[in-house]
Design a protein around this motif. Structure first.
Motif, short mmCIF file in Angstrom:
data_model
loop_
_atom_site.label_atom_id
_atom_site.label_comp_id
_atom_site.label_asym_id
_atom_site.label_seq_id
_atom_site.Cartn_x
_atom_site.Cartn_y
_atom_site.Cartn_z
N ASP A 181 -16.18 4.91 11.77
CA ASP A 181 -17.35 5.34 10.99
C ASP A 181 -17.58 4.37 9.83
OD1 ASP A 181 -19.28 6.60 9.49
OD2 ASP A 181 -18.38 8.58 9.63
N GLN A 182 -18.74 3.72 9.80
CA GLN A 182 -19.05 2.77 8.74
C GLN A 182 -19.16 3.46 7.38
OE1 GLN A 182 -22.64 0.52 9.35
NE2 GLN A 182 -22.38 -0.69 7.49
N THR A 183 -19.62 4.70 7.36
CA THR A 183 -19.76 5.42 6.10
C THR A 183 -18.41 5.59 5.40
OG1 THR A 183 -21.62 6.65 7.03
CG2 THR A 183 -20.64 7.52 5.02
N VAL A 184 -17.36 5.88 6.19
CA VAL A 184 -16.02 6.01 5.63
C VAL A 184 -15.57 4.68 5.02
CG1 VAL A 184 -13.59 6.46 6.17
CG2 VAL A 184 -15.39 7.85 7.23
N PHE A 185 -15.78 3.60 5.75
CA PHE A 185 -15.40 2.27 5.27
C PHE A 185 -16.14 1.92 3.98
CE2 PHE A 185 -16.36 -2.34 5.27
CZ PHE A 185 -15.07 -2.84 5.15
N ASP A 186 -17.44 2.11 3.95
CA ASP A 186 -18.24 1.76 2.78
C ASP A 186 -17.81 2.58 1.55
OD1 ASP A 186 -19.64 -0.06 4.27
OD2 ASP A 186 -21.36 1.26 4.65
N GLY A 187 -17.46 3.84 1.76
CA GLY A 187 -17.03 4.67 0.64
C GLY A 187 -15.71 4.19 0.05
N ILE A 188 -14.77 3.79 0.92
CA ILE A 188 -13.47 3.29 0.44
C ILE A 188 -13.66 1.97 -0.31
CG2 ILE A 188 -11.26 2.34 1.20
CD1 ILE A 188 -11.29 4.43 3.44
N VAL A 189 -14.49 1.09 0.21
CA VAL A 189 -14.74 -0.20 -0.44
C VAL A 189 -15.38 0.00 -1.81
CG1 VAL A 189 -16.03 -2.37 -0.30
CG2 VAL A 189 -14.91 -1.45 1.74
N LYS B 4 -7.21 8.76 4.46
CA LYS B 4 -6.75 9.21 3.14
C LYS B 4 -7.49 8.55 1.99
CE LYS B 4 -2.06 9.75 5.01
NZ LYS B 4 -0.65 9.29 4.90
N GLY B 5 -8.01 7.34 2.21
CA GLY B 5 -8.71 6.64 1.14
C GLY B 5 -7.75 6.03 0.12
N ILE B 6 -8.26 5.76 -1.08
CA ILE B 6 -7.48 5.09 -2.13
C ILE B 6 -6.51 6.09 -2.75
CG2 ILE B 6 -7.62 3.78 -4.26
CD1 ILE B 6 -8.95 2.45 -1.86
N LEU B 7 -5.20 5.73 -2.75
CA LEU B 7 -4.16 6.58 -3.30
C LEU B 7 -3.53 5.94 -4.53
CD1 LEU B 7 -2.42 7.61 0.05
CD2 LEU B 7 -4.18 8.86 -1.20
N THR B 8 -2.66 6.68 -5.18
CA THR B 8 -2.00 6.17 -6.39
C THR B 8 -1.23 4.89 -6.11
OG1 THR B 8 -1.79 8.38 -7.34
CG2 THR B 8 -0.30 6.69 -8.17
N GLN B 9 -0.48 4.87 -5.01
CA GLN B 9 0.32 3.70 -4.70
C GLN B 9 -0.57 2.51 -4.34
OE1 GLN B 9 3.12 3.55 -5.68
NE2 GLN B 9 4.67 2.69 -4.34
N THR B 10 -1.77 2.77 -3.81
CA THR B 10 -2.71 1.69 -3.56
C THR B 10 -3.07 1.01 -4.87
OG1 THR B 10 -3.66 3.05 -1.78
CG2 THR B 10 -4.88 1.09 -2.45
N GLY C 69 0.83 -1.19 0.00
CA GLY C 69 0.00 0.00 0.00
C GLY C 69 0.87 1.24 0.00
N SER C 70 0.30 2.37 0.32
CA SER C 70 1.03 3.63 0.26
C SER C 70 1.83 3.86 1.55
CB SER C 70 0.06 4.79 0.05
OG SER C 70 0.76 5.98 -0.25
N VAL C 71 2.60 4.93 1.56
CA VAL C 71 3.44 5.28 2.70
C VAL C 71 2.57 5.61 3.91
CG1 VAL C 71 5.25 6.83 3.52
CG2 VAL C 71 5.17 6.17 1.11
#
Length: 556
Positions: free
Chosen positions: A179-187, A145-151, A37-39
Motif C-alpha cells: 500500500d503506497q499510502t502506508v509508505f507515504d505516511g511513514i516517510v 508498526k511504523g516509526i518506533l522509539t528504537q527507530t 532499527g527496532s526489534v
C-alpha cells in the motif's frame, strides 16, 4: 621448425580466473554500512537476502542453511535467511540479534562490508560499535508498526556518529498489501523527526527482505515507486574515504619499528590525507618537525601513501616520536589541548561517577582522564534535554573531560578516526562509554609544540590561618591522588631548604618550583601567605572550599 603449444591444465585455468577475479575485486570501491532499527524489523533477513541474491553462498552453506531452517527457522519449509547472520545459540533460541555480525559481499560495481546490529535497547552499545566505522546506515521500519522509539534512537545515534548517508527502508511491504499510502505516511513521519535532529537528507525505499521485492531487482507489486532498488542505491552512494583522502595528512603512531640499529620507522594506519617522501611533517603534541625520507611497506617503498593504508614512515632527522603520537602535515598541524568538550554515549550498567579517573583511549594512545562538568543529557525518546549529575546506561550527554596530558585538538566532525574515543574503567578494564570530541573550552587549546600553561595545575590555598591552609592542602592533595593525579604540597617547610632569605624570595622560589612541578604533570598546592598579585601564575582557592565549586575554576 614448428612450435609446440601446450593446452593449460584445468588447475592453471582456475588459478588464472581466480587471479583475474581478485585483481578486479581489489579495484572496486568499498562501502561499509549497517542495518539498524527496532526489534523484528527484519534486519537479519534483509542481509541474508543480499547475500543470497549476490550469489556468494557456496553449496555447503546453502545446505547448512536449509538444515538450520528446518530446525531453528521461522519460515516453515522455506529458507530462513536471517540464520545466515544470526549464528549465536542465544540468537537462534530467542529469534533476535544480540551481537554485531559482519558480512562481506560484492556486486559487479562495488564491495560491501555490512554490520547487522541488534534492535533491543539493552544492546544499543553494540549498535554504536557497528556504526563507528560505517559510511551508510539502513534504518529499517516494519511497515505494519511504523516509526518506533528504537527507530528514532538508532537514527539519532547514526547521525551523531557522523553517518550522513541514511536509507529509510520500509520493510515487510508484502504484509500491508504494498500500500503506497502506508509508505507515504511513514516517510512523512520520519521526515519530520529527521528535520528535528538535524538529518538533512535520506533515501526512502519500500521493500520486502523476505520476498526480495525491491532489494536487488524491481518489483511489479511496487510499480508506483520510481526510485532505485536498495542494491542500486548502495552501488551509487559516494564513499566517505574520498573525503578522508582530501583532508590534511594525519597518522597515529601505533608502533616504533626498530629491527636493528640502522633502521627506525614509525608504523600506523593513515587516518586522512596523503604523504610523499620529502613532505614536511610535525610530531604532535610536541610539535617537533622533520621530513619524510621513505614510505616503507612489506612489498617495498611507495612513492605515495593515502588514507586507509598501513605504512611505516622514516624521517630525515632524529626526532623523538613514540607510540600514541600523531604525525601530521606541518602546514595543517592542529593545535593541542588537555581539556575537551565531548558527547558521551554511556554503555555500562554502572552509572558514571563525576570526577572519577578513567582511562581514555583515543587514536593509539591511552591516557588518564576525569569527567568534570556535565551538560545537557538528551532524552532520545522525546529529543528533549534535561540536566543531570550523572549518566546511566544508554544516556547521551555533553561533558567536559580533563586529560593528564595534551592531545591533538581534532573534533570528531573533522576526523572520525582521531576525534573519537572510548572510556575504560580502571578497575574492571571494561569499556564504559564511547565519546565524540565536539570542541575545546576557551583557552584549552594551544599551538602545537607550545609549552603547557601551568596555571591549571598550580593552586594557592588562601586563608588567614596557616593551620587552615595546611589542612585544606592535605584534603585537596588526597582528593587529587584518589583521582590518579599526583600532587605536592609546597609550604614554608618544604621550601626552607632553598635558602630564601626573605618572604619575597620564598614566594619567588615557590612560584618557580610550582612551575617546574606542573610542567612535569604534578599538581602544586601552595600554602604560602600571598596576595592575588603574588600568587600568579595559579588559581586561588579558599581553604574552606570543598573543591566542587565551579568546575571551570577548580582543577579537580
Amino acid at each position: 621448425m614448428a612450435t609446440a603449444f601446450r593446452n593449460p591444465s584445468a588447475a592453471e585455468v582456475a588459478r588464472a580466473e581466480l587471479d583475474a577475479y581478485l585483481d578486479t575485486t581489489s579495484r572496486k570501491s568499498l562501502l561499509r554500512f549497517i542495518t539498524c532499527g527496532s526489534v523484528d524489523d527484519g534486519k537479519s533477513t534483509l542481509i541474508g537476502r543480499l547475500l543470497y541474491d549476490s550469489k556468494l553462498l557456496f553449496e555447503d552453506q546453502l545446505a547448512a542453511l536449509a538444515s538450520d531452517s528446518r530446525k531453528s527457522g521461522t519460515q516453515g519449509e522455506a529458507l530462513d535467511l536471517a540464520l545466515l547472520v544470526d549464528g549465536l545459540a542465544a540468537e537462534r533460541e530467542q529469534g533476535i540479534t544480540i551481537d554485531v555480525a559482519y558480512r562481506f559481499f560484492a556486486t559487479d560495481k562495488r564491495k560491501f562490508i555490512v554490520a547487522d546490529t541488534p534492535g533491543h535497547e539493552q544492546y544499543t552499545r553494540n549498535m554504536v560499535t557497528g556504526a563507528s566505522t560505517a559510511d551508510l546506515a539502513i534504518i529499517l521500519v516494519d511497515a505494519r508498526k511504523g516509526i518506533l522509539t528504537q527507530t528514532r534512537r538508532h537514527s539519532y545515534l547514526a547521525h551523531l556518529l557522523g553517518i550522513r548517508s541514511l536509507v529509510l527502508a520500509v520493510n515487510k511491504m508484502d504484509l500491508v498489501g504494498y500500500d503506497q499510502t502506508v509508505f507515504d505516511g511513514i516517510v512523512a513521519e520520519y521526515g519530520s523527526f529527521a528535520r528535528e535532529v538535524g538529518i538533512e537528507d535520506f533515501q526512502a525505499i519500500p521493500l520486502s527482505g523476505l520476498t526480495g521485492d525491491n532489494v536487488t531487482i524491481g518489483s511489479e507489486a511496487i510499480a508506483w515507486y520510481d526510485g532505485p532498488t536498495l542494491i542500486a542505491h548502495l552501488e551509487a552512494v559516494p564513499v566517505a574515504a574520498r573525503a578522508a583522502a582530501a583532508a590534511p595528512f594525519r597518522m597515529a603512531v601505533q608502533w616504533v619499528n626498530r629491527p636493528n640499529q640502522n633502521f627506525r620507522g614509525y608504523a600506523g594506519q593513515i587516518a586522512s590525507g596523503r604523504i610523499r617522501p620529502g613532505d614536511e611533517i610535525a610530531v604532535l603534541p610536541a610539535g617537533r618537525r622533520s621530513r619524510v625520507e621513505r614510505i616503507v611497506t612489506f612489498d617495498g617503498d611507495l612513492p605515495e601513501a593515502r588514507a586507509g593504508q598501513s605504512v611505516t614512515l622514516t624521517f630525515t632527522d632524529e626526532v623523538d616520536c613514540s607510540r600514541g603520537d600523531v604525525i601530521a602535515a606541518a602546514g595543517g598541524a592542529p593545535e593541542t589541548a588537555s581539556r575537551i568538550e565531548a558527547t558521551l554515549v554511556w554503555m555500562a550498567d554502572e552509572a558514571m561517577v563525576p570526577h572519577r579517573s578513567y582511562w581514555l583511549k583515543i587514536g593509539a594512545q591511552t591516557l588518564s582522564a576525569s569527567i568534570g562538568g556535565i551538560g545537557p543529557i538528551v532524552d532520545v525518546n522525546t529529543m528533549e534535554q534535561r540536566r543531570g549529575l550523572s549518566l546511566g546506561l544508554n544516556d547521551i550527554g555533553q561533558v567536559t573531560i580533563d586529560l593528564d596530558r595534551s592531545i591533538p585538538a581534532l573534533r570528531y566532525a573533522d576526523d572520525r578516526v582521531l576525534g573519537g574515543f572510548i572510556l575504560i574503567d580502571k578497575v574492571s578494564r571494561s569499556t564504559v562509554a564511547a565519546g565524540l570530541v565536539q570542541g575545546f573550552p576557551q583557552g584549552a587549546s594551544r599551538p602545537a609544540g607550545a609549552l603547557e600553561e601551568p596555571d591549571g595545575a598550580i593552586v594557592w590555598i588562601t586563608d588567614s590561618s596557616p593551620a587552615a591552609r595546611a589542612a585544606a592542602a592535605r584534603r585537596f592533595a588526597d582528593r587529587l591522588k584518589a583521582l590518579g593525579r599526583p600532587a605536592i604540597i609546597l609550604d614554608e617547610e618544604a621550601l626552607s631548604g632553598l635558602g630564601a632569605a626573605s618572604t619575597d624570595e620564598m614566594l619567588r622560589h615557590g612560584r618557580e618550583v610550582a612551575r617546574l612541578m606542573s610542567r612535569a604533570g604534578v599538581h602544586a598546592l601552595l600554602t604560602l601567605d600571598a596576595t592575588p598579585e603574588q600568587s600568579r601564575p595559579g588559581r586561588r582557592v579558599a581553604a574552606g572550599s570543598d573543591g566542587d565549586e565551579g568546575d571551570d575554576q577548580w582543577v579537580i
